[in-house]
Scaffold this active site. Sequence first.
Site, PDB file in Angstrom:
ATOM      1  N   GLY A 102       0.818  -1.209   0.000  1.00 46.51           N
ATOM      2  CA  GLY A 102       0.000   0.000   0.000  1.00 46.51           C
ATOM      3  C   GLY A 102       0.847   1.253   0.000  1.00 46.51           C
ATOM      4  O   GLY A 102       0.448   2.282  -0.561  1.00 46.51           O
ATOM      5  N   TRP A 103       2.019   1.179   0.619  1.00 51.15           N
ATOM      6  CA  TRP A 103       2.931   2.334   0.631  1.00 51.15           C
ATOM      7  C   TRP A 103       3.302   2.714  -0.794  1.00 51.15           C
ATOM      8  O   TRP A 103       3.279   3.884  -1.174  1.00 51.15           O
ATOM      9  CB  TRP A 103       4.194   1.985   1.429  1.00 51.15           C
ATOM     10  CG  TRP A 103       5.072   3.169   1.753  1.00 51.15           C
ATOM     11  CD1 TRP A 103       5.143   3.828   2.945  1.00 51.15           C
ATOM     12  CD2 TRP A 103       5.995   3.821   0.872  1.00 51.15           C
ATOM     13  NE1 TRP A 103       6.061   4.852   2.854  1.00 51.15           N
ATOM     14  CE2 TRP A 103       6.602   4.875   1.585  1.00 51.15           C
ATOM     15  CE3 TRP A 103       6.367   3.626  -0.451  1.00 51.15           C
ATOM     16  CZ2 TRP A 103       7.556   5.718   1.034  1.00 51.15           C
ATOM     17  CZ3 TRP A 103       7.315   4.466  -1.012  1.00 51.15           C
ATOM     18  CH2 TRP A 103       7.901   5.500  -0.273  1.00 51.15           C
ATOM     19  N   CYS A 222       1.734   5.045   8.139  1.00 51.86           N
ATOM     20  CA  CYS A 222       2.720   4.022   7.805  1.00 51.86           C
ATOM     21  C   CYS A 222       3.145   3.313   9.085  1.00 51.86           C
ATOM     22  O   CYS A 222       3.289   3.939  10.139  1.00 51.86           O
ATOM     23  CB  CYS A 222       3.934   4.673   7.134  1.00 51.86           C
ATOM     24  SG  CYS A 222       5.318   3.544   6.885  1.00 51.86           S
ATOM     25  N   HIS A 224       5.847   2.387  10.130  1.00 48.14           N
ATOM     26  CA  HIS A 224       7.133   2.793  10.698  1.00 48.14           C
ATOM     27  C   HIS A 224       7.177   4.285  10.999  1.00 48.14           C
ATOM     28  O   HIS A 224       8.251   4.877  11.106  1.00 48.14           O
ATOM     29  CB  HIS A 224       8.271   2.386   9.759  1.00 48.14           C
ATOM     30  CG  HIS A 224       8.441   0.903   9.694  1.00 48.14           C
ATOM     31  ND1 HIS A 224       9.105   0.192  10.650  1.00 48.14           N
ATOM     32  CD2 HIS A 224       7.980  -0.013   8.807  1.00 48.14           C
ATOM     33  CE1 HIS A 224       9.071  -1.100  10.353  1.00 48.14           C
ATOM     34  NE2 HIS A 224       8.398  -1.239   9.234  1.00 48.14           N
ATOM     35  N   ASN A 381      10.565  -7.406   6.195  1.00 43.87           N
ATOM     36  CA  ASN A 381      12.006  -7.105   6.231  1.00 43.87           C
ATOM     37  C   ASN A 381      12.173  -5.685   5.684  1.00 43.87           C
ATOM     38  O   ASN A 381      12.622  -5.479   4.557  1.00 43.87           O
ATOM     39  CB  ASN A 381      12.771  -8.109   5.372  1.00 43.87           C
ATOM     40  CG  ASN A 381      12.750  -9.525   5.933  1.00 43.87           C
ATOM     41  OD1 ASN A 381      13.789 -10.121   6.153  1.00 43.87           O
ATOM     42  ND2 ASN A 381      11.573 -10.085   6.139  1.00 43.87           N
ATOM     43  N   THR A 451       9.080  -4.842   1.658  1.00 47.68           N
ATOM     44  CA  THR A 451       7.937  -4.071   1.174  1.00 47.68           C
ATOM     45  C   THR A 451       8.256  -3.216  -0.043  1.00 47.68           C
ATOM     46  O   THR A 451       7.491  -3.174  -1.002  1.00 47.68           O
ATOM     47  CB  THR A 451       7.408  -3.154   2.286  1.00 47.68           C
ATOM     48  OG1 THR A 451       8.525  -2.543   2.956  1.00 47.68           O
ATOM     49  CG2 THR A 451       6.561  -3.920   3.276  1.00 47.68           C
TER      50      THR A 451
END
Length: 531
Positions: A102-103, A222, A224, A381, A451
């Site tokens: 999705g990012w 997100c 992160h 990862n 990702t």
Amino acid sequence: MSAYQNDIKAVAALKEAAGSSWSAINPESVARMRAQNRFKTGLEIAQYTADIMRRDMAEYDADSSLYTQSLGCWHGFIGQQKLISIKKHLKTTNKRYLYLSGWMVAALRSEFGPLPDQSMHEKTAVSDLIEELYTFLRQADSRELDLLFTALDAAREAGDTAKANEIQSQIDNYETHIVPIIADIDAGFGNPEATYLLAKRMIEAGACCIQIENQVSDEKQCGHQDGKVTVPHADFLAKIAAVRYAFLELGIDNGVIVARTDSLGAGLTKQIAVTKEPGDLGDLYNSFLDCEEISEAELGNGDVVIKREGKLLRPKRLPSNLFQFRKGTGEDRCVLDCITSLQNGADLLWIETEKPHVGQIKAMVDRIREVVPNAKLVYNNSPSFNWTLNFRQQVFDQFVAEGKDVSAYDRAKLMSVEYDETELAQIADEKIRTFQRDGSAHAGIFHHLITLPTYHTAALSTDNLAKGYFADQGMLAYVKGVQRQEIRQGIACVRHQNMAGSDIGDNHKEYFAGEAALKASGKDNTMNQFH
């Protein structure tokens, strides 16, 4: 008899029944076109790949060394080239998937232009990318089979029966480029009905596996970044059910759902959970809230309070109207999220962590497996981790614990190139190399993915080309850095016309028009410079 031979026989019978009006139809040409179009719909792909994932999950349960992997791809061509490379170098696509991030949809596929990973892009961009990826993978099948058909014709023309039989065997046992896609539906893009509708579109496009996270849809961040806001378990479980209903409605009874928890890094919630009795799921969720005990007399205007264990508790509410969890509860919340998701329809877990650390992941999975013994993870990862620094610091800490002299190292600056050839760096690199193997053996990781790798590789390769081409290297920057490497490494795209389907089109023209076909692959085609 192979499917190819069966098709030749079946079409020959049809041709005979149709009579002279089908005289131009070559049964073997039809068999070739059918082989090149094995999957007619996205639902056929979803069922085929769901069967693959379920088989792989069972094999991992029996042997944890049989984990699976994928790379995130943001365009059909990128996914296609990845699978072509896998088949070229590793000879099989077994246990290699695609990941749809999705990012990357937000950053690269939105009509608004680059957007942050906050579910602001068009939701149908996700299903459109699934369809695009499978369009390119099907074309990769068509192209590779076309090359085999051409080679088969050449062997027959040369009278080389042994070679013809060898090529025919490759056609009969052909392995498709079609592999499972793990597709990111973010937080579901709205209420459960919205989640169900988008999940249907994704499945119809070919998705056998949908990953959904427990953040609030309209506050999604997100994984992160800071500011993540989770929802009570009942809300998340309703969306898991919505995805399952979408699979069942479309007949993909073994579709796979990945339940992702962002609780480890999420300190906020938008809602206080509904609870009917002490110890129920809502009560457990609320037990993690940062509260202060108050008396009835201390109640202020507009205060929200919880009665728990005979006490009045006032949750800490921020100016944003969000409620705060107690610090240090993230891991406990993750474990509870995972258990409840598996108990309510999810098949795999995703725990978004702040660093790549097998010990940290294992500690949570061990707790989950006390309740659900075959729990297993899809693990990110992530390129958001500084892998070099993280693992060098892990080794530094290991050295300290073992009593080794670390005076030659500055822990905060271990990313520096000056440490690249040191013992510490070499041990760290070996830990990075074996991270996936170790994580699968010890921390229940069934699937490893990166990702955003192709986002970064596109940026890096473009930077390297631009650096030389627009400076003093000119065309040498392209020839030396790109084309010469393509030729020497056998990259199929060096013959870009072939990759785009030119030869397939030529063969179709010959099927349709025979000797009268106007073909592009004659002696003046500059692709003939590449062998």
